[in-house]
Design a protein around this motif. Structure first.
Motif, PDB file in Angstrom:
ATOM      1  N   TYR A 154       0.821  -1.175   0.100  1.00  0.00           N
ATOM      2  CA  TYR A 154      -0.148  -0.034  -0.072  1.00  0.00           C
ATOM      3  C   TYR A 154       0.891   1.271   0.083  1.00  0.00           C
ATOM      4  N   ALA A 155       0.819   2.159  -1.090  1.00  0.00           N
ATOM      5  CA  ALA A 155       1.527   3.337  -1.214  1.00  0.00           C
ATOM      6  C   ALA A 155       0.786   4.409  -0.205  1.00  0.00           C
ATOM      7  N   MET A 156       0.898   4.507   0.895  1.00  0.00           N
ATOM      8  CA  MET A 156       0.199   5.491   1.646  1.00  0.00           C
ATOM      9  C   MET A 156      -0.057   6.833   1.753  1.00  0.00           C
ATOM     10  N   LYS A 157       0.840   7.347   0.689  1.00  0.00           N
ATOM     11  CA  LYS A 157       0.416   8.936   0.421  1.00  0.00           C
ATOM     12  C   LYS A 157      -0.969   8.939  -0.272  1.00  0.00           C
ATOM     13  N   ALA A 158      -1.501   8.003  -0.662  1.00  0.00           N
ATOM     14  CA  ALA A 158      -2.906   8.059  -1.124  1.00  0.00           C
ATOM     15  C   ALA A 158      -3.819   8.496  -0.174  1.00  0.00           C
ATOM     16  N   ASN A 159      -3.532   7.769   0.691  1.00  0.00           N
ATOM     17  CA  ASN A 159      -4.576   8.092   1.933  1.00  0.00           C
ATOM     18  C   ASN A 159      -3.801   7.809   3.322  1.00  0.00           C
ATOM     19  N   VAL A 190      17.491   0.477  -4.961  1.00  0.00           N
ATOM     20  CA  VAL A 190      17.635   1.528  -6.039  1.00  0.00           C
ATOM     21  C   VAL A 190      16.436   1.880  -6.589  1.00  0.00           C
ATOM     22  N   ARG A 191      16.220   3.035  -6.598  1.00  0.00           N
ATOM     23  CA  ARG A 191      14.882   3.538  -7.431  1.00  0.00           C
ATOM     24  C   ARG A 191      15.494   4.157  -8.862  1.00  0.00           C
ATOM     25  N   VAL A 192      14.987   3.423  -9.706  1.00  0.00           N
ATOM     26  CA  VAL A 192      15.707   3.756 -11.429  1.00  0.00           C
ATOM     27  C   VAL A 192      14.584   4.626 -11.787  1.00  0.00           C
ATOM     28  N   SER A 232       3.164  11.247 -15.281  1.00  0.00           N
ATOM     29  CA  SER A 232       4.240  10.409 -15.467  1.00  0.00           C
ATOM     30  C   SER A 232       5.221  10.453 -14.535  1.00  0.00           C
ATOM     31  N   MET A 233       5.821   9.596 -14.104  1.00  0.00           N
ATOM     32  CA  MET A 233       6.830   9.504 -12.970  1.00  0.00           C
ATOM     33  C   MET A 233       8.237   9.056 -13.502  1.00  0.00           C
ATOM     34  N   GLY A 234       8.294   8.726 -14.677  1.00  0.00           N
ATOM     35  CA  GLY A 234       9.541   8.087 -15.370  1.00  0.00           C
ATOM     36  C   GLY A 234       9.902   8.406 -16.755  1.00  0.00           C
ATOM     37  N   PHE A 294      15.592  -3.351  -6.659  1.00  0.00           N
ATOM     38  CA  PHE A 294      15.343  -2.269  -7.518  1.00  0.00           C
ATOM     39  C   PHE A 294      13.693  -1.920  -7.330  1.00  0.00           C
ATOM     40  N   GLN A 295      13.573  -0.384  -7.593  1.00  0.00           N
ATOM     41  CA  GLN A 295      12.100   0.078  -7.625  1.00  0.00           C
ATOM     42  C   GLN A 295      11.975   0.783  -8.864  1.00  0.00           C
ATOM     43  N   ILE A 296      11.109   0.632  -9.665  1.00  0.00           N
ATOM     44  CA  ILE A 296      10.794   1.184 -10.652  1.00  0.00           C
ATOM     45  C   ILE A 296       9.118   1.756 -10.874  1.00  0.00           C
ATOM     46  N   PHE A 297       9.245   3.087 -10.876  1.00  0.00           N
ATOM     47  CA  PHE A 297       7.714   3.589 -10.903  1.00  0.00           C
ATOM     48  C   PHE A 297       7.698   4.293 -12.020  1.00  0.00           C
ATOM     49  N   ALA A 298       6.980   3.962 -13.080  1.00  0.00           N
ATOM     50  CA  ALA A 298       6.967   4.627 -14.248  1.00  0.00           C
ATOM     51  C   ALA A 298       5.886   5.660 -14.688  1.00  0.00           C
ATOM     52  N   SER A 334       1.462   7.068 -12.920  1.00  0.00           N
ATOM     53  CA  SER A 334       0.304   6.806 -12.227  1.00  0.00           C
ATOM     54  C   SER A 334      -0.916   6.667 -12.729  1.00  0.00           C
ATOM     55  N   SER A 335      -2.017   6.443 -12.197  1.00  0.00           N
ATOM     56  CA  SER A 335      -3.216   6.713 -12.707  1.00  0.00           C
ATOM     57  C   SER A 335      -3.534   6.147 -14.061  1.00  0.00           C
ATOM     58  N   CYS A 336      -3.146   4.945 -14.442  1.00  0.00           N
ATOM     59  CA  CYS A 336      -3.376   4.436 -15.821  1.00  0.00           C
ATOM     60  C   CYS A 336      -4.314   3.383 -15.861  1.00  0.00           C
ATOM     61  N   GLY A 340       3.326   0.768  -9.431  1.00  0.00           N
ATOM     62  CA  GLY A 340       1.773   0.466  -9.390  1.00  0.00           C
ATOM     63  C   GLY A 340       1.109   1.167 -10.806  1.00  0.00           C
ATOM     64  N   GLY A 341       0.720   2.419 -10.639  1.00  0.00           N
ATOM     65  CA  GLY A 341       0.188   2.804 -11.704  1.00  0.00           C
ATOM     66  C   GLY A 341      -1.436   2.414 -12.102  1.00  0.00           C
ATOM     67  N   PHE A 342      -1.905   1.547 -11.438  1.00  0.00           N
ATOM     68  CA  PHE A 342      -3.366   1.207 -11.702  1.00  0.00           C
ATOM     69  C   PHE A 342      -4.199   2.311 -11.260  1.00  0.00           C
ATOM     70  N   GLY A 387      -1.896   2.697  -4.594  1.00  0.00           N
ATOM     71  CA  GLY A 387      -2.408   3.561  -3.784  1.00  0.00           C
ATOM     72  C   GLY A 387      -3.810   3.793  -4.221  1.00  0.00           C
ATOM     73  N   ARG A 388      -3.978   4.681  -4.981  1.00  0.00           N
ATOM     74  CA  ARG A 388      -5.283   5.083  -5.318  1.00  0.00           C
ATOM     75  C   ARG A 388      -6.201   3.904  -5.498  1.00  0.00           C
ATOM     76  N   TYR A 389      -5.669   2.670  -6.226  1.00  0.00           N
ATOM     77  CA  TYR A 389      -6.489   1.502  -6.622  1.00  0.00           C
ATOM     78  C   TYR A 389      -6.921   0.753  -5.564  1.00  0.00           C
ATOM     79  N   ALA A 397      -8.868   8.233  -2.211  1.00  0.00           N
ATOM     80  CA  ALA A 397      -7.282   8.601  -2.420  1.00  0.00           C
ATOM     81  C   ALA A 397      -7.225  10.186  -2.838  1.00  0.00           C
ATOM     82  N   TYR A 398      -5.974  10.651  -2.430  1.00  0.00           N
ATOM     83  CA  TYR A 398      -5.798  12.032  -2.776  1.00  0.00           C
ATOM     84  C   TYR A 398      -6.779  13.105  -2.411  1.00  0.00           C
ATOM     85  N   GLY A 399      -7.571  12.723  -1.383  1.00  0.00           N
ATOM     86  CA  GLY A 399      -8.579  13.773  -0.924  1.00  0.00           C
ATOM     87  C   GLY A 399      -8.049  14.579   0.136  1.00  0.00           C
TER      88      GLY A 399
HETATM   89  C1  LIG Z   1       2.610   8.107  -5.507  1.00  0.00           C
HETATM   90  C2  LIG Z   1       3.472   6.877  -5.385  1.00  0.00           C
HETATM   91  C3  LIG Z   1       2.642   5.593  -5.418  1.00  0.00           C
HETATM   92  C4  LIG Z   1       1.095   5.465  -5.504  1.00  0.00           C
HETATM   93  O1  LIG Z   1       0.637   5.916  -6.773  1.00  0.00           O
HETATM   94  P1  LIG Z   1      -1.013   5.661  -7.105  1.00  0.00           P
HETATM   95  O2  LIG Z   1      -1.202   6.267  -8.492  1.00  0.00           O
HETATM   96  O3  LIG Z   1      -1.984   6.156  -5.912  1.00  0.00           O
HETATM   97  O4  LIG Z   1      -1.270   4.230  -7.135  1.00  0.00           O
HETATM   98  C5  LIG Z   1       3.320   4.421  -5.653  1.00  0.00           C
HETATM   99  N1  LIG Z   1       4.750   4.422  -5.690  1.00  0.00           N
HETATM  100  C6  LIG Z   1       5.240   5.746  -5.514  1.00  0.00           C
HETATM  101  C7  LIG Z   1       6.646   5.642  -5.431  1.00  0.00           C
HETATM  102  C8  LIG Z   1       4.830   6.896  -5.378  1.00  0.00           C
HETATM  103  O5  LIG Z   1       5.221   7.985  -5.391  1.00  0.00           O
END
Ligand SMILES: *Cc1c(COP(=O)(O)O)cnc(C)c1O
Length: 417
Positions: A73-78, A163-165, A177-179, A209-213, A215-217, A252-254, A295-297, A396-398
């Motif tokens: 769970y990516a807790m910044k969503a809530n 390592v976050r790539v 877009s995050m990547g 590794f972490q790759i977060f390409a 969000s919200s797809c 994630g990105g769901f 997160g949001r998903y 999420a993100y409220g």
């Molecule tokens: C914000 C974030 C997420 C969660 O994104 P959602 O669109 O809420 O699923 C996951 N990983 C990282 C690194 C983030 O910054």
């Protein structure tokens, strides 16, 4: 058939919001009719999060996805503490984006070993807290590796890092877009071999590794492509790693359907793709666990924002429902949280669910700015002072992503049902 909430054709209608049942004209949240819930809360506005729906979402993912895929769970969503505690009981780990979030996760009882910490600007004090707690730090710069090395020596601990790539590709069709291209997030793939060498020299415990390409797809094919590219990239990078890859966090990105024309994400193709990637990784990266961080998903569709109509004004034939909540609590629904073109979230009159949509109205908040617009020209049942406007897809993100101090109105309440 025209759509209730937009009056437009089905191609651009909101996806039907069926997660909450309706009883005697009331929307029902966690078994409680909305009018009753509003009485129990005692005041409006509020966010309500349905535990049953959050649990159901995680169970669905567990059923559909191949076994062995870890869910975080990516807790910044809530970041509401009670919600984080609840989610932590359902998932395999919690991803935090600050030491403040880390504290909430640890206080909620999440095992430090199941917490990972990402973010482009981690302060030294934050890194120190993470290392001393035993949290996995997703490092995003050479500076962080140097600092963590020193902190480990100071504390007599072996810090855990991944390592976050910043990949050379992006998640197509993502809302954010995050990547790909120049990004403040992560380390460019080209620079990763040098960073891996310095992790080895510093004697840190390398975990993966972490790759977060992105969000919200809502496009399964785009998510599958990004996940495949992520695995291929990590296979190349792993050749220079100072230890075996234990964790491959695919991000994630769901997405969830927010706007007219959005359709829910199809999970089946993603599950098939992940099963293939898992088989491949069992050979190329033996022992590595594939992680999804969502997160949001996980929580977005389980939450509603509830705000009461204070006034009904007609201005030159346009009807405005003026409500007691607004952009200061729910910036995203007002269209001011990363949207390029403002679009409406799905809305309803939650205490008149049997009413016939018959009136085109705009729902506006109490702030003295035209930005405080929660719904723009939607067709709803006739409503007036006392009625309860519900904004769906608000889990999420409220509250935490909104400027609550703006104009000095009361902070909003949040509750779990
Ligand atoms: C914000 C974030 C997420 C969660 O994104 P959602 O669109 O809420 O699923 C996951 N990983 C990282 C690194 C983030 O910054």
């Amino acid at each position: 058939m025209p759509n209730e909430s937009t009056g437009m054709n089905p191609q651009v209608a909101h996806a039907p919001m069926t997660q909450f049942p309706v009883r005697d004209g009331q929307l029902v949240i966690g078994g409680v009719p909305l009018d009753e819930l509003a009485r129990q809360v005692g005041s409006t506005p509020f966010f309500a999060y349905d535990r049953g729906l959050m649990r159901q979402r995680v169970e669905t993912l567990r059923q559909v996805l191949p076994p062995g895929i870890a869910l975080h769970y990516a807790m910044k969503a809530n970041p509401m503490p009670a919600l984080v505690g609840f989610m932590a009981s359902l998932v395999d780990g919690v991803d935090v984006a600050s030491a403040g979030e880390m504290r909430v996760a640890l206080e909620a009882g999440v095992a430090p070993g199941a917490v990972s910490f990402a973010g482009p600007g981690k302060r030294e004090a934050e890194l120190r807290q993470a290392v001393s707690a035993g949290v996995l730090v997703n490092v995003e710069s050479a500076r962080e590796v140097d600092l963590i090395g020193g902190i480990g020596v100071d504390l007599g601990l072996v810090p855990r890092v991944a390592v976050r790539v910043n990949p050379p590709f992006e998640l197509k069709g993502s809302g954010m877009s995050m990547g790909g291209g120049p990004k403040p997030f992560g380390v460019d793939a080209e620079q990763v071999p040098a960073l891996l060498a310095s992790i080895g020299r510093a004697g840190l415990q390398f975990e993966g590794f972490q790759i977060f390409a992105g969000s919200s797809c809502l496009r399964a094919d785009a998510i599958c492509a990004a996940q495949r590219q992520s695995l291929e990239l990590v296979e190349r990078l792993a050749a220079n790693a100072p230890g075996p890859v234990r964790v491959l966090n695919l991000g994630g990105g769901f997405g969830i359907p927010y706007f007219p024309g959005d359709r829910p994400l199809e999970l089946a193709p993603i599950a098939d793709n992940l099963a293939q990637l898992q088989r491949r990784a069992s050979v190329s990266l033996p022992g590595a666990v594939l992680v999804l961080e969502l997160g949001r998903y996980l929580v977005g569709e389980a939450g509603i924002y509830v705000t009461r109509v204070i006034d009904r004004k007609v201005s030159r034939e346009h009807v405005f429902l003026v409500v007691d909540g607004g952009m200061h609590h729910h910036l995203a629904a007002s269209g001011n949280f990363g949207q390029v073109v403002r679009k409406n979230y799905p809305v309803a009159i939650g205490n008149r669910m049997d009413g016939i949509p018959q009136e085109r109205v705009s729902v506006v908040g109490p702030l003295c700015t035209p930005l405080d617009l929660l719904a723009d020209r939607v067709v709803l049942p006739a409503a007036g002072p006392g009625d309860l406007v519900v904004i769906y897809q608000s889990g999420a993100y409220g509250a935490s992503a909104s400027p609550q101090a703006f104009l000095g109105h009361p902070a909003c309440l949040e509750l779990m049902v």
